[in-house]
Design an enzyme around this catalytic site. Sequence first.
Site, PDB file in Angstrom:
ATOM      1  NE  ARG B 242      -2.149   0.374   4.018  1.00  0.00           N
ATOM      2  CZ  ARG B 242      -1.462   0.955   4.998  1.00  0.00           C
ATOM      3  NH1 ARG B 242      -1.012   2.183   4.881  1.00  0.00           N
ATOM      4  NH2 ARG B 242      -1.217   0.292   6.110  1.00  0.00           N
ATOM      5  CG  HIS B 246      -5.554   2.129   7.371  1.00  0.00           C
ATOM      6  ND1 HIS B 246      -6.066   0.968   6.851  1.00  0.00           N
ATOM      7  CD2 HIS B 246      -6.467   2.575   8.279  1.00  0.00           C
ATOM      8  CE1 HIS B 246      -7.230   0.711   7.436  1.00  0.00           C
ATOM      9  NE2 HIS B 246      -7.501   1.672   8.288  1.00  0.00           N
ATOM     10  CE1 TYR B 255       2.093   1.836   8.476  1.00  0.00           C
ATOM     11  CE2 TYR B 255       1.149   3.547   9.878  1.00  0.00           C
ATOM     12  CZ  TYR B 255       1.109   2.793   8.724  1.00  0.00           C
ATOM     13  OH  TYR B 255       0.108   2.999   7.821  1.00  0.00           O
TER      14      TYR B 255
END
Lengths: 331, 346
Positions: B242, B246, B255
């Site tokens: 991705r 998100h 992260y």
Amino acid sequence: MVAEKARVLNLVQAINEALDLALARDERVLVFGEDVGRLGGVFRVTEGLQAKYGEGRVFDTPLAESGILGLAIGLAMGGMRPVAEIQFAGFLYPALDQILSHLGRWRHRSRGRVGLPVVVRAPYGGGVHTPEQHADSPEALLAHAPGVKVVIPSSPERAKGLLLAAIEDEDPVFFLEAIKLYRGARAEVPEGYYTLPLGRARVVREGGAATLIGYGGMVEVMLEAAEVAAREGVEVMVVDLETLVPLDEDTLLEAVRETGRAVVVYEAMRTGGFGAEIAARIAEGAIDYLQAPVVRVAGYDAPYPPFSAIEHHYRPSARRVLAALRRVLTY
Amino acid sequence: MKPKVVQYLDRGELPLKEGEALALYRAMRRARFFDEKALTLQRQGRLGVYAPFMGQEAAQVGVALALGEGDWVVPSYRESALLLARGLPIHVLILYWRAHPGGWRFPEEVRAVNPYIPIATQIPQAVGLALAGRYRGADWVVATSIGDGGTSEGDFHEGLNFAAVFNAPVLFLVQNNGYAISVPRSRQMRVDFVARRAEGYGIPGVVVDGNDAVAVYLEARKAVERVRKGEGPTLLEALTYRLAPHTTSDDPSRYRTREEEEAWRSKDPILRLGKALEAAGLWGGDAEEALLRELEEEFARELALADQAPEPSPEMIVEHVYKEMGPDQKRAWEALRQGKHVEELW
């Protein structure tokens, strides 16, 4: 359209007959769950159906409640009319995500395009010394899920007609069957196919002194209390709600307005139980007629005691209903 | 043993008919175009929270184009590319992400189940939908998709097991994009590939380079064929990434590293297929420019359609809860229609 002939059946036999008729009438009807096939269900409610309709129409599933509900939702989306059995209502908990997040939402979520004509049958309630989780009464949890209906019959004759109506209904219906009544209740049940309307409460005993309100396994408890009261010269009305959602508020309020006193009886935990909803509706709609506070007779705010000799203290009895009746009559 | 990762593009192969290859490329390009526009609209406050799929076009489009017209898709919420390739009109998709009731109702002929927020709950439902087809004598295949994070949910496992036991015609697409929001694959599972789990249910698990549209398309087609023939469900794991957050509320810099993102950017599925098409002489010149113009025009038209959707009215809240309104909905509907709240009716 009630058939003429009637025989005396118990609740298990009446429900079995309803399923049999539904399977015969509509090819889209499927009956499935754990043990419903070869075994015929742990209570034998589905006995003989697989032999008659084959493994395609009546089938056993893997032991997975969320999977069963998800499967039912997908089958209904695809045009079938699933009747799923959850072995005990206390086993619905692993499936609550499917129920709360999906089953009741689909019609709304699709702006009416996708309705889910799913029936979920499950035994509930106590009185027969079952293990933990086997006597739970989660009707309030279900009633709180938007978009589903909740039906709880109190006799074999009512159960047959209500179940057939539930299977015909275009919306998801939870059909809770009181375990205590499975073999304990016997009544004349008409032969043949008939439906009884969902969403209507009924007065099962007339009386002017007070109104007892309940459903399912509590109806016989209320009637027993009413009988005792009558012997002492106090005639009380008994209302069987039968459908919790949609609730027949008109019949409920009319019954309370007539007597001015109300006792609500349910075997779930007291706090937040469906009886609380009834009491609130009465307060909103009939406060001017009340001559005493509404009293609830319910289970305790604790888990239902398993197997035990103290179970009868948890589950409302005629004696407790009579005590509550005394309170509202002498207020 | 490491499963074989099916791949075509970097071997310089293009084992597709010209029409198929171009259809894949156009659908991916169109999806990317939508994704970029959607992010812009979101920043302008003209879209709600949005879940971008950038980087995962090959996995989604590859599967969508491998399906037949009568087949169904049961996607999760990151599958806008799948829905677009399936034929969902752009304005409906915009309304969906605007949480406008006009976007709740997908046109019937798209045969797509609206995606929803709970994770993995669509998996057992897809199995039910697949079985319904069998009962009704239709040979529809159901393709349902999920991310690697979703495979930690119980419903994923219940659904796979049900599908296997009932031999349901389902294709499970797992888009392994490496993260469940911020939690990496290594914190989701101890196995290296989700596909290994398929074996545990007695169904085949295929691993494919999820940024290789040709590989996804060909493997999906094979799987769909197999599923349609009644040989049972198949799990297709597409290894992808991705590239975007998100959702528009997420901050991936907390992260994951820039380097990691850059490394994946170089594996962009659209660039890779584009290069292969050029090498095969199927793309180039002003084709790209013409396509982008076409997409720009289409998007403008569709956005205008979405903007014209009437404001939802308050009484819509209680419509379609049941086939027929119960007494409680009726009373609320009447109040809301009069511009009141239900208490005011007493």
